[in-house]
Design a protein around this motif. Structure first.
Motif, mmCIF file in Angstrom:
data_model
loop_
_atom_site.group_PDB
_atom_site.id
_atom_site.type_symbol
_atom_site.label_atom_id
_atom_site.label_comp_id
_atom_site.label_asym_id
_atom_site.label_seq_id
_atom_site.Cartn_x
_atom_site.Cartn_y
_atom_site.Cartn_z
ATOM 1 N N ASN A 100 -16.165 4.551 5.323
ATOM 2 C CA ASN A 100 -17.412 5.158 4.862
ATOM 3 C C ASN A 100 -17.108 6.472 4.157
ATOM 4 O O ASN A 100 -16.171 7.179 4.529
ATOM 5 C CB ASN A 100 -18.327 5.454 6.054
ATOM 6 C CG ASN A 100 -18.759 4.213 6.770
ATOM 7 O OD1 ASN A 100 -19.378 3.346 6.182
ATOM 8 N ND2 ASN A 100 -18.439 4.121 8.047
ATOM 9 N N THR A 101 -17.894 6.811 3.153
ATOM 10 C CA THR A 101 -17.781 8.109 2.484
ATOM 11 C C THR A 101 -19.034 8.934 2.761
ATOM 12 O O THR A 101 -20.090 8.376 3.097
ATOM 13 C CB THR A 101 -17.581 7.921 0.965
ATOM 14 O OG1 THR A 101 -18.664 7.158 0.433
ATOM 15 C CG2 THR A 101 -16.261 7.207 0.671
ATOM 16 N N PRO B 189 -12.604 12.918 -4.397
ATOM 17 C CA PRO B 189 -13.707 12.159 -5.011
ATOM 18 C C PRO B 189 -14.111 12.743 -6.349
ATOM 19 O O PRO B 189 -14.071 13.956 -6.543
ATOM 20 C CB PRO B 189 -14.842 12.287 -4.000
ATOM 21 C CG PRO B 189 -14.188 12.699 -2.737
ATOM 22 C CD PRO B 189 -12.959 13.451 -3.107
ATOM 23 N N TYR C 252 -18.612 3.753 0.041
ATOM 24 C CA TYR C 252 -17.442 3.218 0.725
ATOM 25 C C TYR C 252 -16.221 3.383 -0.158
ATOM 26 O O TYR C 252 -16.327 3.443 -1.373
ATOM 27 C CB TYR C 252 -17.634 1.721 1.029
ATOM 28 C CG TYR C 252 -18.943 1.456 1.721
ATOM 29 C CD1 TYR C 252 -19.058 1.590 3.095
ATOM 30 C CD2 TYR C 252 -20.073 1.119 0.985
ATOM 31 C CE1 TYR C 252 -20.278 1.378 3.731
ATOM 32 C CE2 TYR C 252 -21.294 0.911 1.610
ATOM 33 C CZ TYR C 252 -21.385 1.045 2.981
ATOM 34 O OH TYR C 252 -22.590 0.854 3.597
ATOM 35 N N VAL C 253 -15.061 3.441 0.468
ATOM 36 C CA VAL C 253 -13.803 3.388 -0.255
ATOM 37 C C VAL C 253 -12.996 2.244 0.356
ATOM 38 O O VAL C 253 -12.906 2.108 1.582
ATOM 39 C CB VAL C 253 -13.039 4.730 -0.221
ATOM 40 C CG1 VAL C 253 -12.697 5.164 1.187
ATOM 41 C CG2 VAL C 253 -11.798 4.665 -1.099
ATOM 42 N N GLY D 281 -14.226 15.407 2.615
ATOM 43 C CA GLY D 281 -14.602 14.373 1.658
ATOM 44 C C GLY D 281 -13.430 13.770 0.900
ATOM 45 O O GLY D 281 -13.595 12.770 0.194
ATOM 46 N N ASN D 282 -12.245 14.370 1.014
ATOM 47 C CA ASN D 282 -11.073 13.803 0.359
ATOM 48 C C ASN D 282 -10.674 12.499 1.048
ATOM 49 O O ASN D 282 -10.907 12.312 2.241
ATOM 50 C CB ASN D 282 -9.906 14.788 0.387
ATOM 51 C CG ASN D 282 -10.114 15.931 -0.579
ATOM 52 O OD1 ASN D 282 -10.760 15.773 -1.604
ATOM 53 N ND2 ASN D 282 -9.575 17.091 -0.247
ATOM 54 N N ILE D 283 -10.065 11.619 0.292
ATOM 55 C CA ILE D 283 -9.681 10.296 0.768
ATOM 56 C C ILE D 283 -8.171 10.280 0.972
ATOM 57 O O ILE D 283 -7.413 10.632 0.072
ATOM 58 C CB ILE D 283 -10.096 9.236 -0.263
ATOM 59 C CG1 ILE D 283 -11.620 9.241 -0.427
ATOM 60 C CG2 ILE D 283 -9.567 7.861 0.118
ATOM 61 C CD1 ILE D 283 -12.105 8.562 -1.683
ATOM 62 N N VAL E 158 -11.486 8.946 5.418
ATOM 63 C CA VAL E 158 -12.148 9.981 4.635
ATOM 64 C C VAL E 158 -12.171 11.228 5.507
ATOM 65 O O VAL E 158 -12.705 11.216 6.623
ATOM 66 C CB VAL E 158 -13.570 9.552 4.216
ATOM 67 C CG1 VAL E 158 -14.242 10.666 3.439
ATOM 68 C CG2 VAL E 158 -13.498 8.280 3.377
ATOM 69 N N LYS F 219 -13.652 3.020 -5.086
ATOM 70 C CA LYS F 219 -14.771 3.768 -4.510
ATOM 71 C C LYS F 219 -16.058 3.125 -5.008
ATOM 72 O O LYS F 219 -16.249 2.950 -6.202
ATOM 73 C CB LYS F 219 -14.704 5.242 -4.939
ATOM 74 C CG LYS F 219 -15.949 6.070 -4.656
ATOM 75 C CD LYS F 219 -16.262 6.217 -3.194
ATOM 76 C CE LYS F 219 -17.467 7.099 -2.955
ATOM 77 N NZ LYS F 219 -18.758 6.457 -3.172
#
Length: 142
Positions: free
Chosen positions: A55-56, A141, A61-62, A116-118, A112, A82
């Motif tokens: 989840n983002t 993102p 979603y990623v 907020g970075n993946i 995540v 993403k």
């Protein structure tokens, strides 16, 4: 599990010739389909595989996994997609971690972070499958 207590399901679609190589399906908390979409780009190999979804913060979603690309022999690259809360692609990347002949790479997991970075982690496979090297990459993102 999704932020609204539903579920995301990834399906691999192999060899259908349509350029749709995988699908994502969003289920509500009772298992009913909210939406289902196919994704992919037409390549000579038509293969993309999703191995993890997260989840983002924007309710999207990623998804991460692997993608075959190039001519023969193909490269097996890491894939990051993403999507928004309705399944539309916000952005995607294929990452060639190591372009050495007969080397493959792919993402196996994704988180995540609070900012907020993946962060995606995966494996580089070399030497005909005898050498495995873990790697981690971070994405901001867009």
């Amino acid at each position: 599990m999704t932020l609204d207590s539903g579920y995301m399901v990834a399906n691999q679609l192999v060899g259908n010739g349509s350029g749709i190589n995988f699908s994502l399906t969003k289920l509500d908390q009772s298992g009913q389909i909210d939406w289902s979409k196919g994704y992919g780009v037409p390549t000579a190999f038509n293969f993309e595989q999703i191995t993890a979804i997260a989840n983002t913060p924007d309710s999207g979603y990623v998804a991460v996994g692997t993608s075959l690309s190039g001519d023969f022999p193909p490269f097996i690259d890491g894939l990051v997609v993403k999507i928004d809360s309705l399944g539309n692609i916000d952005w995607h990347r294929t990452i060639n971690v190591d372009s050495t002949f007969m080397t493959s790479s792919g993402f196996r997991d994704v988180v995540v972070n609070d900012d907020g970075n993946i962060t995606a982690s995966g494996t580089i496979i070399r030497d005909g499958g005898t050498t495995y090297t873990p790697f981690t990459m971070q994405f901001t993102p867009e």
